[in-house]
Design a protein around this motif. Sequence first.
Motif, mmCIF file in Angstrom:
data_model
loop_
_atom_site.group_PDB
_atom_site.id
_atom_site.type_symbol
_atom_site.label_atom_id
_atom_site.label_comp_id
_atom_site.label_asym_id
_atom_site.label_seq_id
_atom_site.Cartn_x
_atom_site.Cartn_y
_atom_site.Cartn_z
ATOM 1 N N PHE A 76 -7.177 4.975 -47.071
ATOM 2 C CA PHE A 76 -7.536 4.213 -48.270
ATOM 3 C C PHE A 76 -7.447 5.094 -49.525
ATOM 4 O O PHE A 76 -6.853 4.702 -50.536
ATOM 5 N N TYR A 79 -3.832 6.150 -50.323
ATOM 6 C CA TYR A 79 -3.003 5.065 -50.869
ATOM 7 C C TYR A 79 -3.184 4.921 -52.377
ATOM 8 O O TYR A 79 -2.293 4.417 -53.069
ATOM 9 N N SER A 89 0.785 -4.049 -51.226
ATOM 10 C CA SER A 89 -0.624 -3.629 -51.243
ATOM 11 C C SER A 89 -1.505 -4.615 -50.482
ATOM 12 O O SER A 89 -2.436 -4.215 -49.768
ATOM 13 N N ASP A 90 -1.204 -5.913 -50.640
ATOM 14 C CA ASP A 90 -1.989 -6.924 -49.911
ATOM 15 C C ASP A 90 -1.859 -6.730 -48.404
ATOM 16 O O ASP A 90 -2.850 -6.820 -47.667
ATOM 17 N N TYR A 93 -3.852 -3.514 -47.382
ATOM 18 C CA TYR A 93 -5.308 -3.699 -47.390
ATOM 19 C C TYR A 93 -5.769 -4.662 -46.291
ATOM 20 O O TYR A 93 -6.863 -4.501 -45.731
ATOM 21 N N ASN A 94 -4.936 -5.649 -45.972
ATOM 22 C CA ASN A 94 -5.286 -6.560 -44.876
ATOM 23 C C ASN A 94 -5.304 -5.824 -43.535
ATOM 24 O O ASN A 94 -6.204 -6.018 -42.712
ATOM 25 N N ARG A 97 -8.312 -3.627 -43.488
ATOM 26 C CA ARG A 97 -9.526 -4.414 -43.285
ATOM 27 C C ARG A 97 -9.703 -4.777 -41.808
ATOM 28 O O ARG A 97 -10.802 -4.685 -41.257
#
Length: 355
Positions: A76, A79, A89-90, A93-94, A97
């Motif tokens: 994290f 990045y 990026s989505d 991050y998914n 997560r």
Amino acid sequence: MLLEFLTSTYFDNSVLMWGYALGTVLLFIVFSRIVLFVAKKYLKKLTSKTKSDFDDLLVDLVEEPLAFFIILAGFFVGYQFLSFPQSVSDIFYNILRVLVMLDIIWFVLKFTDSFFERIIKPITSKTKTKLEDQLIPWIKKTVKIILGFIGIVIVLDNMGIDVFALLAGLGIGGIAFAFAAQKTIADAFGGVSILFSRPFVIGDTIRFANGAHTGKVEEIYLRHTKVRNLDKQLVIVPNSILAGEIITNITKTEKRKVMWTIGITYDSSVEKINLAKKIISNAIKNCELCDSDYTVAFQDFGQTSLNILVIFYTKQATFKAMAAARDIIGLEIKKEFDKNKIKFALTTQRIQLKQ
């Protein structure tokens, strides 16, 4: 030259930024290894010296799940040095997560394991009955399955999967599965029945399958029970069979019966028969492993022998006690019979030839 290389761009980011990102990830990985090493090498030694089990539980929890969380934190932070389109990026991050959620599930399952092993088991081991000791593994597995299922549902929901539609589909398929799993369900109910009715517990010696199998119960699981027979072979018996069987619990038996028929030759006099009975009675009386309740009496006229019925009981119901008593009494009878010239009858066959 070096400056030109560092400022060159790959995938919309300079080599320098890629270096910062990778360096950050490597730094966090090294830090996670240090945390893991310290926890295993030093913290466990310190907590093992304390009276409380709670600190041992905490150390168990801060090992692998925490180390993995530190690595995810490294990705994290690393990045943040990079610049990508919003769509990339989505996705990143998914994924991150989901991995964090899986790490939390791992943490919870590890906590459950440690809680039962370090907190619950020591408490149940102090109780007088074995019921709690047998229930704990089942309860632990059930709790872990439920928690794992809830965790997977949360992860799938965060991934955008319609969990309720998926569960509805599984419900339809579950009907067909239930028919296919009738034997498994029967075994599970048999296990529950055995656990609560307690015809036997771990450590008991039992006889089942119409006397075909005798052995010591080693483990009782939800679907099956493991029994170590007298040949030291492991017999795995479905609980549905044991729940419907007539079981003799030898461990719960106060005494064990031994019955012999001893045959002596037909040329033995009445005095010899009475002497044989006296020798057998004395052998049983003098055996410390045997109960005072016994029977020695003339039984019948056999085809080739005069038969004496012998019944005695061992004070302990174990196979070893019975075998030892048979050995002591049998050898004593043989020795005294030889000394007094009492002959054991052999199975013979008389053939008469006509000329």
